[in-house]
Design an enzyme around this catalytic site. Structure first.
Site, mmCIF file in Angstrom:
data_model
loop_
_atom_site.group_PDB
_atom_site.id
_atom_site.type_symbol
_atom_site.label_atom_id
_atom_site.label_comp_id
_atom_site.label_asym_id
_atom_site.label_seq_id
_atom_site.Cartn_x
_atom_site.Cartn_y
_atom_site.Cartn_z
ATOM 1 N N GLY A 91 0.786 -1.226 0.000
ATOM 2 C CA GLY A 91 0.000 0.000 0.000
ATOM 3 C C GLY A 91 0.817 1.275 0.000
ATOM 4 O O GLY A 91 0.287 2.344 -0.303
ATOM 5 N N ARG A 92 2.091 1.193 0.344
ATOM 6 C CA ARG A 92 2.965 2.371 0.285
ATOM 7 C C ARG A 92 4.379 1.995 -0.141
ATOM 8 O O ARG A 92 5.348 2.635 0.226
ATOM 9 C CB ARG A 92 2.989 3.101 1.629
ATOM 10 C CG ARG A 92 3.430 2.271 2.819
ATOM 11 C CD ARG A 92 3.595 3.169 4.027
ATOM 12 N NE ARG A 92 3.839 2.402 5.250
ATOM 13 C CZ ARG A 92 4.215 2.947 6.395
ATOM 14 N NH1 ARG A 92 4.413 4.252 6.468
ATOM 15 N NH2 ARG A 92 4.400 2.217 7.467
ATOM 16 N N GLY A 149 0.117 6.562 1.359
ATOM 17 C CA GLY A 149 1.233 5.867 0.729
ATOM 18 C C GLY A 149 2.594 6.429 1.064
ATOM 19 O O GLY A 149 3.583 6.119 0.404
ATOM 20 N N ARG A 202 14.881 -0.560 0.724
ATOM 21 C CA ARG A 202 15.560 -1.627 1.455
ATOM 22 C C ARG A 202 16.112 -2.650 0.474
ATOM 23 O O ARG A 202 15.546 -2.890 -0.598
ATOM 24 C CB ARG A 202 14.623 -2.299 2.469
ATOM 25 C CG ARG A 202 13.550 -3.139 1.851
ATOM 26 C CD ARG A 202 12.857 -4.026 2.883
ATOM 27 N NE ARG A 202 12.017 -3.301 3.794
ATOM 28 C CZ ARG A 202 10.699 -3.125 3.626
ATOM 29 N NH1 ARG A 202 10.103 -3.600 2.546
ATOM 30 N NH2 ARG A 202 9.994 -2.464 4.504
ATOM 31 N N ARG A 209 6.098 -12.970 0.978
ATOM 32 C CA ARG A 209 5.635 -13.128 2.348
ATOM 33 C C ARG A 209 4.786 -14.383 2.491
ATOM 34 O O ARG A 209 4.281 -14.926 1.511
ATOM 35 C CB ARG A 209 4.806 -11.905 2.747
ATOM 36 C CG ARG A 209 5.555 -10.582 2.666
ATOM 37 C CD ARG A 209 4.567 -9.433 2.520
ATOM 38 N NE ARG A 209 5.175 -8.126 2.736
ATOM 39 C CZ ARG A 209 5.818 -7.426 1.802
ATOM 40 N NH1 ARG A 209 5.927 -7.928 0.573
ATOM 41 N NH2 ARG A 209 6.332 -6.249 2.069
ATOM 42 N N ASP A 276 2.082 -11.018 7.004
ATOM 43 C CA ASP A 276 2.625 -10.253 5.884
ATOM 44 C C ASP A 276 3.985 -9.636 6.228
ATOM 45 O O ASP A 276 4.577 -8.970 5.376
ATOM 46 C CB ASP A 276 1.645 -9.155 5.450
ATOM 47 C CG ASP A 276 1.257 -8.236 6.587
ATOM 48 O OD1 ASP A 276 0.741 -8.738 7.603
ATOM 49 O OD2 ASP A 276 1.462 -7.011 6.476
ATOM 50 N N ASN A 277 4.472 -9.866 7.449
ATOM 51 C CA ASN A 277 5.781 -9.345 7.839
ATOM 52 C C ASN A 277 6.814 -10.449 8.026
ATOM 53 O O ASN A 277 7.885 -10.215 8.580
ATOM 54 C CB ASN A 277 5.666 -8.531 9.126
ATOM 55 C CG ASN A 277 5.016 -7.186 8.894
ATOM 56 O OD1 ASN A 277 5.021 -6.673 7.778
ATOM 57 N ND2 ASN A 277 4.433 -6.619 9.927
#
Length: 492
Positions: A91-92, A149, A202, A209, A276-277
């Site tokens: 989303g961002r 975002g 990053r 995920r 999701d992490n």
């Protein structure tokens, strides 16, 4: 030359197609002020030769790097605090590029961190791994759900600090490649607003995920599960036979157990261990409300909204295992439940095995066998539990690094009077059994200092305050440099 000759683009995720991601564009930011540039990380991708202007073009305006097709917002779902959410995705942020890792003269491959990443057969070549460039704060996507975002500058600073500290301690982690301030005022409910904005890049080995699989399973798409599993297996766990979903799960279980054990040994609390992490390579990323332990406290939490302590320090193994069961549930579409259950059941033994190894690494001693190693783990935790505030987490490992050969340094240091009592006696005897591992590391000047490098919340706030109040980036850059020195001293 915009990129070095060693740069090798290989946009493999993009080949999966539109079922897994959406082509997007970056926001058009009013400013692009380069704040952090990680050239050491960039060199592992062949990007260190970029000029500052080229750097900003690629990581502030996101002009595609050579051989890259353009950004893709990845599709995924996730359990957030164990509540399923089918409305999330990138989303961002987005996946900006993929490339092969540049061989780094073999030094990294000799470190325990690199070895841990290979456990379970999850790398086809330690010096030629696939690398992802992923963004945060790069603008709205189809998955933004009315959010802006964007990323706060403070959030980007905090992520850079978390990744640097974890890397210094030998924890598998993404690296923050770039942080660029973008000149927008953001409104946030959880920090003073308006606040400054940034876009971050990053460098990681995968952004696939557990939630990427969950989305395909949610729609009952067996074909997508098969394609995604084979994609991830071939790239990240090539020792697993083609089509072996249980073997793939077993490799992810092993990598996740190693990661979790290293978090615990580092005294790290991720804060938001949603599905999701967590990714399929066992490498941590997405540092929101993280913290490092000030002292031993099993119930210590990082997120103010984690009111029930679901992701507290000592509950992180439980959280990771729960998330792995969700991944296994997705793979039931293509594998027998019994074989998946067998793979899942490997988590507990793997975690304990890796935890013993992680504590030995932190204390700088050699393995003496399962029983003796477990005794050292147990007595170390008992000492930390008994002393609590009198003995902070990080100084315990700093004082006794190198084993009992560090007794004079520890007992003569600022915490010397703390080391007494029954718990200490048990720790001392367990430590005396173990020989030092590479004792020459103690010759590094860092070990002559009275205190180790820590990263507690008060220091994080002070580093941000200097930026916020006076645009003074010197303290942050000095801290990052000290963490780089600490990484060399630990030689993990």
């Amino acid at each position: 030359m915009p990129v070095s000759p060693a740069y090798r683009p290989e946009p493999r995720f993009f080949e999966l197609g539109a079922d897994y991601g959406d082509a997007v564009k970056s926001a058009d930011f009013p400013q692009t002020i380069l704040r952090l540039r990680n050239d050491r990380a960039a060199a592992t991708a062949g990007l260190e030769t970029l000029s500052d202007a080229e750097w900003i073009a690629h990581f502030g305006r996101f002009e595609p790097l050579p051989g890259q097709p353009g950004p893709v917002a990845m599709r995924y779902h996730g359990h957030q605090f164990r509540v399923y959410n089918p409305e999330i995705g990138d989303g961002r942020g987005f996946l900006a590029a993929q490339m092969r890792e540049v061989p780094q003269d073999g030094k990294d491959a000799k470190r325990p961190q690199a070895a841990s990443l290979r456990e379970g057969g999850d790398r086809e070549n330690q010096n030629a791994r696939l690398l992802d460039l992923g963004t945060k704060g790069s603008g709205q996507t189809p998955w933004s759900r009315h959010a802006d975002g964007r990323l706060t500058l403070k959030g980007g600073v905090r992520e850079a600090l978390a990744a640097a500290m974890l890397e210094s301690l030998g924890v598998p982690t993404c690296r923050i490649l770039s942080l660029i301030e973008t000149g927008e005022d953001l409104e946030r409910h959880d920090e003073p607003s308006p606040t400054r904005s940034a876009v971050m890049v990053r460098l990681s080995h995968s952004h696939i995920r557990f939630g990427t699989f969950q989305r395909a399973a949610y729609y009952g798409r067996k074909d997508q599960i098969e394609a995604l599993m084979e994609h991830a297996r071939s790239l990240y766990h090539p020792a697993v036979a083609p089509g072996d979903a249980a073997g793939f799960l077993g490799a992810v279980v092993e990598a996740s157990a190693a990661l979790t054990a290293k978090w615990i040994a580092a005294g790290f609390v991720h804060g938001v261990l949603n599905t999701d992490n967590l990714n399929v390579t066992g490498e941590s990323f997405d540092y929101g409300p993280w913290r490092f332990l000030p002292h031993y406290e099993p119930g210590f939490t990082a997120a103010y909204f984690d009111q029930n302590g679901l992701y507290a320090f000592a509950r992180q193994p439980e959280a990771v295992f729960w998330n792995l069961t969700q991944l296994a549930g997705c793979l039931k579409l293509i594998a027998e439940p019994e074989s998946l259950a067998t793979a899942l059941n490997g988590f507990g033994p793997a975690y304990i095995r890796h935890l013993r190894a992680a504590f030995l690494n932190r204390l700088g001693v050699q393995s003496l066998g399962e029983a003796a190693d477990q005794r050292l783990l147990d007595t170390t935790l008992a000492l930390a539990r008994e002393k609590k505030e009198a003995l902070r987490w990080e100084p315990l490992f700093f004082d006794w690094f190198g084993g009992f050969s560090s007794a004079a340094r520890a007992l003569g240091g600022v915490r010397g009077k703390t080391y007494q009592g029954e718990a200490f006696d048990a720790f001392r005897f367990a430590l005396m059994e173990h020989e030092p591992d590479r004792p020459e590391r103690l010759e590094h000047p860092m070990f002559a200092a009275p205190e180790p490098e820590e990263l507690l919340i008060d220091e994080v706030e002070a580093l941000w305050s200097a930026i916020d109040a006076a645009d003074d980036w010197a303290p942050l850059k000095a801290k990052l440099a000290r963490l780089e020195t600490a990484k060399a001293a630990w030689s993990l």
